[in-house]
Structures are given as C-alpha cells and as structure tokens.
Design an enzyme around this catalytic site. Structure first.
Site, PDB file in Angstrom:
ATOM      1  N   GLY A 189       2.438   2.480  -2.852  1.00 15.82           N
ATOM      2  CA  GLY A 189       2.421   3.178  -4.012  1.00 15.82           C
ATOM      3  C   GLY A 189       3.956   2.574  -4.742  1.00 15.82           C
ATOM      4  O   GLY A 189       4.383   3.170  -5.505  1.00 15.82           O
ATOM      5  N   SER A 190       4.343   1.553  -4.614  1.00 13.69           N
ATOM      6  CA  SER A 190       5.760   0.924  -5.018  1.00 13.69           C
ATOM      7  C   SER A 190       5.633   1.011  -6.795  1.00 13.69           C
ATOM      8  O   SER A 190       6.719   1.378  -7.267  1.00 13.69           O
ATOM      9  CB  SER A 190       5.925  -0.499  -4.563  1.00 13.69           C
ATOM     10  OG  SER A 190       7.043  -1.164  -5.414  1.00 13.69           O
ATOM     11  N   SER A 191       4.888   0.503  -7.053  1.00 16.26           N
ATOM     12  CA  SER A 191       4.781   0.282  -8.598  1.00 16.26           C
ATOM     13  C   SER A 191       4.527   1.741  -9.311  1.00 16.26           C
ATOM     14  O   SER A 191       5.282   2.096 -10.226  1.00 16.26           O
ATOM     15  CB  SER A 191       3.458  -0.570  -9.230  1.00 16.26           C
ATOM     16  OG  SER A 191       2.231   0.088  -8.743  1.00 16.26           O
ATOM     17  N   ALA A 192       3.975   2.686  -8.672  1.00 15.77           N
ATOM     18  CA  ALA A 192       3.779   4.015  -9.292  1.00 15.77           C
ATOM     19  C   ALA A 192       5.207   4.803  -9.158  1.00 15.77           C
ATOM     20  O   ALA A 192       5.565   5.501  -9.989  1.00 15.77           O
ATOM     21  CB  ALA A 192       2.602   4.770  -8.362  1.00 15.77           C
ATOM     22  N   ALA A 193       5.769   4.525  -8.098  1.00 16.47           N
ATOM     23  CA  ALA A 193       7.186   5.128  -7.755  1.00 16.47           C
ATOM     24  C   ALA A 193       8.059   4.525  -8.659  1.00 16.47           C
ATOM     25  O   ALA A 193       9.041   5.280  -9.287  1.00 16.47           O
ATOM     26  CB  ALA A 193       7.432   4.921  -6.238  1.00 16.47           C
ATOM     27  N   ASP A 204      -1.802   7.289  -6.377  1.00 19.08           N
ATOM     28  CA  ASP A 204      -0.436   6.866  -6.136  1.00 19.08           C
ATOM     29  C   ASP A 204       0.360   7.510  -6.964  1.00 19.08           C
ATOM     30  O   ASP A 204       1.748   7.988  -6.691  1.00 19.08           O
ATOM     31  CB  ASP A 204      -0.262   5.307  -6.486  1.00 19.08           C
ATOM     32  CG  ASP A 204      -0.844   4.456  -5.537  1.00 19.08           C
ATOM     33  OD1 ASP A 204      -1.699   4.783  -4.284  1.00 19.08           O
ATOM     34  OD2 ASP A 204      -0.497   3.205  -5.397  1.00 19.08           O
ATOM     35  N   GLY A 232       0.712  -1.066  -0.040  1.00 21.88           N
ATOM     36  CA  GLY A 232      -0.039   0.024   0.097  1.00 21.88           C
ATOM     37  C   GLY A 232       0.686   1.325   0.079  1.00 21.88           C
ATOM     38  O   GLY A 232       0.342   2.468   0.403  1.00 21.88           O
TER      39      GLY A 232
HETATM   40  O1  PMV Z   1      -3.583  -0.098  -2.373  1.00 27.41           O
HETATM   41  P1  PMV Z   1      -3.584   0.551  -1.074  1.00 27.41           P
HETATM   42  O2  PMV Z   1      -3.360  -0.496   0.064  1.00 27.41           O
HETATM   43  O3  PMV Z   1      -2.920   1.804  -1.015  1.00 27.41           O
HETATM   44  O4  PMV Z   1      -5.248   0.871  -0.786  1.00 27.41           O
HETATM   45  C1  PMV Z   1      -6.350   1.462  -1.738  1.00 27.41           C
HETATM   46  C2  PMV Z   1      -7.026   2.407  -0.979  1.00 27.41           C
HETATM   47  C3  PMV Z   1      -8.460   1.804  -0.966  1.00 27.41           C
HETATM   48  O5  PMV Z   1      -9.352   2.869  -0.581  1.00 27.41           O
HETATM   49  C4  PMV Z   1      -8.523   0.580  -0.079  1.00 27.41           C
HETATM   50  C5  PMV Z   1      -8.885   1.507  -2.195  1.00 27.41           C
HETATM   51  C6  PMV Z   1      -8.935   2.442  -3.462  1.00 27.41           C
HETATM   52  O6  PMV Z   1      -9.137   2.136  -4.706  1.00 27.41           O
HETATM   53  O7  PMV Z   1      -9.203   3.612  -2.998  1.00 27.41           O
END
Ligand code: PMV
Length: 314
Positions: free
Chosen positions: A97-101, A142, A95
């Site tokens: 945002g590794s892929s985006a970075a 992200d 969660g």
């Molecule tokens: O992928 P994560 O762990 O950053 O979670 C995304 C955030 C959620 O609100 C759970 C899902 C979303 O698409 O906004």
C-alpha cells in the site's frame, strides 16, 4: 515544518478470496511514508520515488499527486504556496500500500500546512481519489488502513475495525522478495483458473473464509500460535491457486525453519512481500535467515493510529 506520516499495510488473511466476496483481514504496520511541507511555489517532490509535480513550471509526472493538490484546492484548503518533500520506507509495487500511504501522508501534511484540520474523513476521501488513479477499481482497503491504522475485517466493500490487544513480544517480519508483479494481471489469471475449475476453487475459497473465521477467534483470544498456524494454512491455499512461486516458497520455508509461528505470501503473490509472525525470542534468528537469502527483513508491529502529524505538531 509540518511533517506527517502514514503507515503501509499487509494482508494477514484472505487475499484473492476477497475478490469473490469472501472476508479478508488487513493490518496497518509500522513502516511509513513521510511528507514534510515548507513555504514554496507549489511543488511536490521525491528524489527517492521519482516524483515531481511543479505547478510553477507545469511539470506533472505523477497524476495521483496532482489529484491530491486538485482535491485540496477544490475544497478551499490549499493555495499554491507549498513545497512538499516525500520520503518512504515502504517497498513500491510489493503489496504494502505504498501509494495509499504516500497519498495519505501528503494530503495530511498539506492540510496541516494550510492551517486546516486534517480530519480522517477528509484525508480518506482525498487519498481515495488518488488511489482511483493509481489502481483500477481499488477496494479502499489500502487507504483505509493508511488513514485509520489498526486491524480491519474487510468484506463486500465494508470495513470493521478489530480491537485487538497485540502483545509486546510478537512481531510481523515483512520481507520484500524484490520480485515485481502486477496485481491486476495476477488477479485476472487467478479468476480465469477459477472459471476452469469452479467446483475445486469454490471449495478452496470457502476454506479461505473458514480461516478468517478461525483467525478472528485467535486474534480475540490472543492465541498467536494458532494465528501462525492459520497463516501457514492460508499460504498453502494461496499456493494451490498458483500465487506462490519457487522463489516465494524458498523465502517462506527459510523463515519457517528459522522458527516463525507462521508465514505466508501477502497480497497478489507471485512476488511482492512475504510476512511472518515471529516471537521476540526467534526474531534475530529469522532476520539472519532472511539476510542469508540476500534480502532485508522489516521488523514491524501493528500501527494503531494511522496517518498523523509528527511531533511536535500532533
Ligand atoms: O495489491 P496487493 O498485493 O495488496 O493485493 C491485493 C489483494 C487482492 O486480493 C489480490 C486483490 C484485491 O483487489 O483484493
């Protein structure tokens, strides 16, 4: 050799509630993916992340990386004369945002290597194309944070940057629980529970929205004690919709007892990362408690700049 870095992200408030149109607050943090590019035969690799895209021998084990090459080539920016190496400090699938970075740092570094201006708009567009491959229906939060940095308010697919003065002595401590989860699965499960208890869930989501309203005030007035308390309330709401767990709550409570201003799970939950707002005076105490749990604390600050060249190139 041109190198670029791009930050990872946390969600300070509003995850899950945002899926039902409520606002969320995200923050880019000083934990980075890095890409360096030298002359070569069209290779992107990362031993650390297990990525290999080699145009000369037609090996592609990462479609997102390949998409970035395609998008930059399509725009007349990239020729097949590069050798890019990616490294990252950002936990994967947690969660942050590794892929985006990774995508932003790669698109930026390849553009600089090719002698073109890596505008924020270009890097955003290209990294979003990769995000569409990595995630079903990405919100764009992200890659917006990895490209532009800062703290943003997100609602109904639009973003507003918040100009916040972040104090020197306040840290965000990020703890990767090392428990893997699928965002898509957790979101789907939460939505089915929402359908089962709509009158209860709608009230919880409204409370989530009220927390964001209060958090905006706390951020603007620099009231970090209040911001921490709001994070605690937000975690309680997330627990009530079943996205905490005993393992996550153990981390949350250990950090709370070590004197953090506020602690919550960040992102999809049931694993992934826990984030804490911590004053400098409590930083070592909190870090030691995290290590006692066998986990590693990442001490972060907001990253206000987003993707950029590493000195001396930028
Ligand atoms: O992928 P994560 O762990 O950053 O979670 C995304 C955030 C959620 O609100 C759970 C899902 C979303 O698409 O906004």
């Amino acid at each position: 050799m041109p190198c670029s870095i791009a930050p990872g992200k946390i969600l300070l408030f509003g995850e899950h509630f945002v899926v039902k149109g409520k606002p969320a607050i995200g923050m880019a943090v000083s934990v980075y993916a890095k890409t360096c590019v030298s002359k070569g035969v069209g290779i992107v690799e990362s031993g650390q992340l297990g990525i290999l895209v080699d145009l000369s021998s037609r090996v592609v084990n990462d479609r997102g990386v390949h998409k970035i090459i395609e998008e930059l080539s399509k725009r007349g920016i990239l020729k097949n004369n590069f050798h890019a190496v990616i490294e990252s400090q950002i936990p994967i699938g947690s969660g942050m945002g590794s892929s985006a970075a990774v995508s932003s740092a790669l698109a930026h570094a390849l553009t600089v290597f090719s002698g073109f201006e890596p505008s924020k708009e270009l890097v955003w567009e290209v990294s979003f194309e990769a995000e569409k491959i990595y995630h079903v229906n990405p919100s764009g939060i992200d890659n917006t944070l990895s490209v532009y940095g800062g703290i943003i308010l997100y609602k109904d697919k639009s973003f507003r940057r918040l100009e916040i003065k972040w104090p020197e002595d306040i840290y965000i401590v990020v703890v990767d629980s090392r428990i893997k989860r699928s965002t898509g699965q957790v979101v789907a499960d939460v939505l089915s529970r929402y359908e089962k208890y709509p009158t209860i869930y709608s009230r919880i989501y409204e409370a989530g929205e009220a927390i964001v309203t209060e958090a905006l005030k706390a951020l603007e007035t620099g009231d970090f004690v209040r911001l921490g308390e709001l994070m605690d309330i937000n975690h309680g709401l997330l627990a009530s919709i079943s996205v905490s767990s005993s393992a996550i709550d153990r981390i949350v409570w250990s950090i709370r007892e070590a004197g953090a201003l506020g602690v919550k799970v960040s992102g999809a939950g049931r694993g992934g990362i826990v984030i804490a707002l911590v004053e400098e005076a409590r930083r070592d105490n909190v870090s030691n408690r995290v290590r006692e749990l066998g986990l590693e604390p990442l001490l972060a600050k907001p990253d206000l700049k987003g993707v950029r060249a590493l000195s001396p190139y930028g």
